[in-house]
Design a protein around this motif. Structure first.
Motif, mmCIF file in Angstrom:
data_model
loop_
_atom_site.group_PDB
_atom_site.id
_atom_site.type_symbol
_atom_site.label_atom_id
_atom_site.label_comp_id
_atom_site.label_asym_id
_atom_site.label_seq_id
_atom_site.Cartn_x
_atom_site.Cartn_y
_atom_site.Cartn_z
ATOM 1 N N PRO A 261 1.025 -1.088 0.080
ATOM 2 C CA PRO A 261 -0.110 -0.249 -0.081
ATOM 3 C C PRO A 261 1.047 1.479 -0.582
ATOM 4 C CG PRO A 261 -0.903 -1.674 1.485
ATOM 5 C CD PRO A 261 0.586 -2.488 0.926
ATOM 6 N N THR A 262 0.474 2.577 -0.504
ATOM 7 C CA THR A 262 0.865 3.604 -0.804
ATOM 8 C C THR A 262 0.297 4.980 0.054
ATOM 9 O OG1 THR A 262 -0.611 3.756 -3.117
ATOM 10 C CG2 THR A 262 1.982 3.003 -2.606
ATOM 11 N N CYS A 263 -0.382 4.497 1.493
ATOM 12 C CA CYS A 263 -1.038 5.755 1.879
ATOM 13 C C CYS A 263 -0.633 5.055 3.540
ATOM 14 C CB CYS A 263 -2.617 6.126 1.291
ATOM 15 S SG CYS A 263 -2.834 6.064 0.008
ATOM 16 N N TRP A 264 -0.222 5.848 3.269
ATOM 17 C CA TRP A 264 0.058 5.959 5.457
ATOM 18 C C TRP A 264 -0.336 6.648 6.069
ATOM 19 C CZ3 TRP A 264 4.590 9.241 7.812
ATOM 20 C CH2 TRP A 264 4.621 8.729 9.235
ATOM 21 N N ASP A 265 -1.607 6.817 7.118
ATOM 22 C CA ASP A 265 -1.619 7.568 8.436
ATOM 23 C C ASP A 265 -1.147 8.782 8.423
ATOM 24 O OD1 ASP A 265 -0.415 6.097 10.232
ATOM 25 O OD2 ASP A 265 -1.924 5.470 11.561
ATOM 26 N N VAL B 19 -1.276 1.454 7.092
ATOM 27 C CA VAL B 19 -1.488 1.812 5.748
ATOM 28 C C VAL B 19 -2.456 1.593 4.929
ATOM 29 C CG1 VAL B 19 1.129 1.946 5.240
ATOM 30 C CG2 VAL B 19 -0.349 -0.680 5.591
ATOM 31 N N ALA B 20 -2.871 1.836 3.378
ATOM 32 C CA ALA B 20 -3.961 1.391 2.929
ATOM 33 C C ALA B 20 -3.619 2.042 1.614
ATOM 34 C CB ALA B 20 -5.117 3.096 3.609
ATOM 35 N N TYR B 21 -4.384 1.228 0.937
ATOM 36 C CA TYR B 21 -4.653 1.492 -0.642
ATOM 37 C C TYR B 21 -5.291 2.306 -1.448
ATOM 38 C CZ TYR B 21 -2.458 -3.199 -1.494
ATOM 39 O OH TYR B 21 -1.807 -4.337 -1.821
ATOM 40 N N PRO B 22 -4.622 3.742 -2.114
ATOM 41 C CA PRO B 22 -5.539 4.478 -2.319
ATOM 42 C C PRO B 22 -6.853 4.457 -2.707
ATOM 43 C CG PRO B 22 -3.869 4.447 -3.951
ATOM 44 C CD PRO B 22 -4.412 2.933 -2.832
ATOM 45 N N GLN B 23 -7.486 5.653 -2.461
ATOM 46 C CA GLN B 23 -9.335 5.907 -2.369
ATOM 47 C C GLN B 23 -9.515 5.106 -3.598
ATOM 48 O OE1 GLN B 23 -10.840 9.352 -1.034
ATOM 49 N NE2 GLN B 23 -12.857 8.893 -0.932
ATOM 50 N N SER B 24 -8.944 4.827 -4.840
ATOM 51 C CA SER B 24 -9.646 4.643 -6.512
ATOM 52 C C SER B 24 -8.559 4.517 -7.037
ATOM 53 C CB SER B 24 -10.354 5.355 -6.604
ATOM 54 O OG SER B 24 -10.148 6.482 -6.437
ATOM 55 N N GLY B 25 -8.307 3.785 -7.925
ATOM 56 C CA GLY B 25 -7.474 3.161 -8.750
ATOM 57 C C GLY B 25 -6.607 2.401 -7.912
ATOM 58 N N THR B 26 -4.633 2.670 -8.149
ATOM 59 C CA THR B 26 -4.084 2.254 -7.798
ATOM 60 C C THR B 26 -3.011 3.624 -7.745
ATOM 61 O OG1 THR B 26 -2.759 1.711 -10.223
ATOM 62 C CG2 THR B 26 -4.086 0.091 -8.428
ATOM 63 N N ASN C 77 -2.327 7.190 -9.495
ATOM 64 C CA ASN C 77 -2.445 8.130 -8.646
ATOM 65 C C ASN C 77 -3.798 8.397 -8.478
ATOM 66 O OD1 ASN C 77 -1.240 11.113 -8.736
ATOM 67 N ND2 ASN C 77 -2.476 12.615 -9.939
ATOM 68 N N GLY C 78 -3.916 7.445 -8.030
ATOM 69 C CA GLY C 78 -5.402 7.043 -7.434
ATOM 70 C C GLY C 78 -4.924 8.008 -5.877
ATOM 71 N N PRO C 79 -6.328 9.207 -5.045
ATOM 72 C CA PRO C 79 -5.960 9.906 -4.005
ATOM 73 C C PRO C 79 -6.481 9.116 -2.864
ATOM 74 C CG PRO C 79 -8.462 9.783 -4.588
ATOM 75 C CD PRO C 79 -7.442 8.937 -6.115
ATOM 76 N N CYS C 80 -5.508 9.384 -2.055
ATOM 77 C CA CYS C 80 -5.455 8.494 -0.956
ATOM 78 C C CYS C 80 -6.116 8.566 -0.383
ATOM 79 C CB CYS C 80 -3.787 8.787 -0.182
ATOM 80 S SG CYS C 80 -2.363 8.808 -0.576
ATOM 81 N N PRO C 81 -7.293 8.056 0.783
ATOM 82 C CA PRO C 81 -8.727 8.170 1.913
ATOM 83 C C PRO C 81 -7.900 8.962 3.213
ATOM 84 C CG PRO C 81 -7.187 5.616 2.401
ATOM 85 C CD PRO C 81 -6.463 6.680 0.890
ATOM 86 N N ALA C 82 -9.040 9.884 3.187
ATOM 87 C CA ALA C 82 -8.785 10.798 4.190
ATOM 88 C C ALA C 82 -8.229 9.875 5.695
ATOM 89 C CB ALA C 82 -10.205 11.100 4.875
#
Length: 333
Positions: free
Chosen positions: A191-195, A208-215, A219-224
């Motif tokens: 995953p490419t998103c961190w809290d 950690v989490a995957y992008p909110q949409s896509g990969t 360039n999928g955005p990270c979740p809030a």
């Protein structure tokens, strides 16, 4: 480090910067300082690369960079540890043989191990990522999974049946069902998103989490909940299955004969582990510099030098030859 230009288009057509480097084998043994800290033999066998600070327990307050005296990676400032399970061939008589690992394209002289990628930016945006911090660690995948629906929870854990060493198409979530001419490449993308707060979590995944949409690549955005973009960490491991390509060796019903060291014959339990151990701000410097394969901002060493960095098994165990059961007595299911 060698690089074949055509691979850039094959591997990451939307990315304009990345680190790609070789890390040879450090040790193969049943240790897992994340899932089974302090236990001298974990339930299943792992293959580990990176710095020689790898141990039964790894205190997150102490960086591997402060303890390691060498690394198997060609970027010598990287003493992180990366590990996966080990692949076995199961013969018709029920015995097991460990499948060897071979070097990737451009790293043919490497003694097995993995190819590691850190992707800092996306071509469609100037946004940069935040490098992992001291004490950071994570896991992706779940060794208990045995169905496609479960495996789809992790978007980018796949297998490539190599037709040539540069094959980068036809990825599947489960083991290839036919002999692969050049071997089976296992792809482990984290995953490419961190809290932005926790360096770890009880399950080693929730921070950690995957992008909110896509990969990440799209360039999928990270979740809030996980707003901080971190590098796309990606392993490629090439298992040399070619010596087992004779279908006469495969099960009589024609099913594929490979099994993970944790007993998975489906491939859906694919997973990987990571403990950050770059020295100082070396990784952030590389990410900010948008290094493209080679990176003048980092210190390097030859593959031959990396190959000299090795550990002996802390608990000696036979993992070679034909085995009557998987190491640790793991059941195939």
């Amino acid at each position: 480090m060698l690089w074949k230009p055509i691979l850039l288009a094959l591997l990451a057509p939307t990315i304009h910067a990345l680190l790609r480097f070789s890390c040879s084998q450090l040790v193969i043994e049943r240790l897992d300082p994340l899932v089974n800290p302090g236990i001298s033999q974990s339930p299943h066998l792992h293959q580990i690369i990176g710095g020689n600070a790898f141990n039964v327990s790894m205190d997150p307050a102490i960086s591997p960079a402060d303890q390691a005296t060498c690394t198997t990676c060609t970027f010598s400032e990287d003493t992180s540890n990366y590990w996966t399970a080990v692949l076995f061939f199961r013969a018709r008589n029920g015995t097991f043989k460990r499948v060897p690992i071979k070097g990737n394209s451009g790293f043919e002289s490497s003694s097995g191990g993995m190819t590691v990628y850190y992707t800092p930016t996306i071509a469609s945006t100037a946004a940069k990522v935040t490098a992992f911090k001291k004490g950071f660690r994570m896991i992706v995948g779940n060794p208990s999974y045995r169905t496609e629906a479960e495996a789809k929870q992790f978007r980018q854990l796949t297998y490539t049946c190599l037709q040539t060493i540069t094959t980068r198409t036809g990825e599947t979530l489960d083991f290839p069902k036919k002999p692969c001419p050049v071997g089976v490449m296992v792809n482990v993308r984290f995953p490419t998103c961190w809290d932005g707060v926790n360096l770890d979590s009880p399950d080693h995944m929730s921070h950690v989490a995957y992008p909110q949409s896509g990969t990440f690549e799209t360039n999928g955005p990270c979740p809030a909940t996980h707003p901080v973009k971190v590098p796309q960490l990606f392993y490629e491991v090439i298992w040399d299955t070619t010596k087992f390509n004779d279908k006469a060796l495969w099960p009589e019903d024609g099913s594929q004969p490979f099994v993970w060291s944790f007993g998975d014959k489906t491939g859906y339990g694919n997973h990987g582990d990571y403990v950050f151990g770059w020295k100082g701000d070396a990784l952030q410097k590389a990410m900010d510099s948008n290094c493209n394969i080679n990176c003048p901002q980092l210190k390097t060493q030859s593959i031959a030098t990396g190959n000299k960095c090795a550990q002996k098994q802390k608990v000696p165990e036979n993992i070679d030859g034909w085995l009557t059961e998987l190491p640790g007595g793991m059941m195939v299911q």
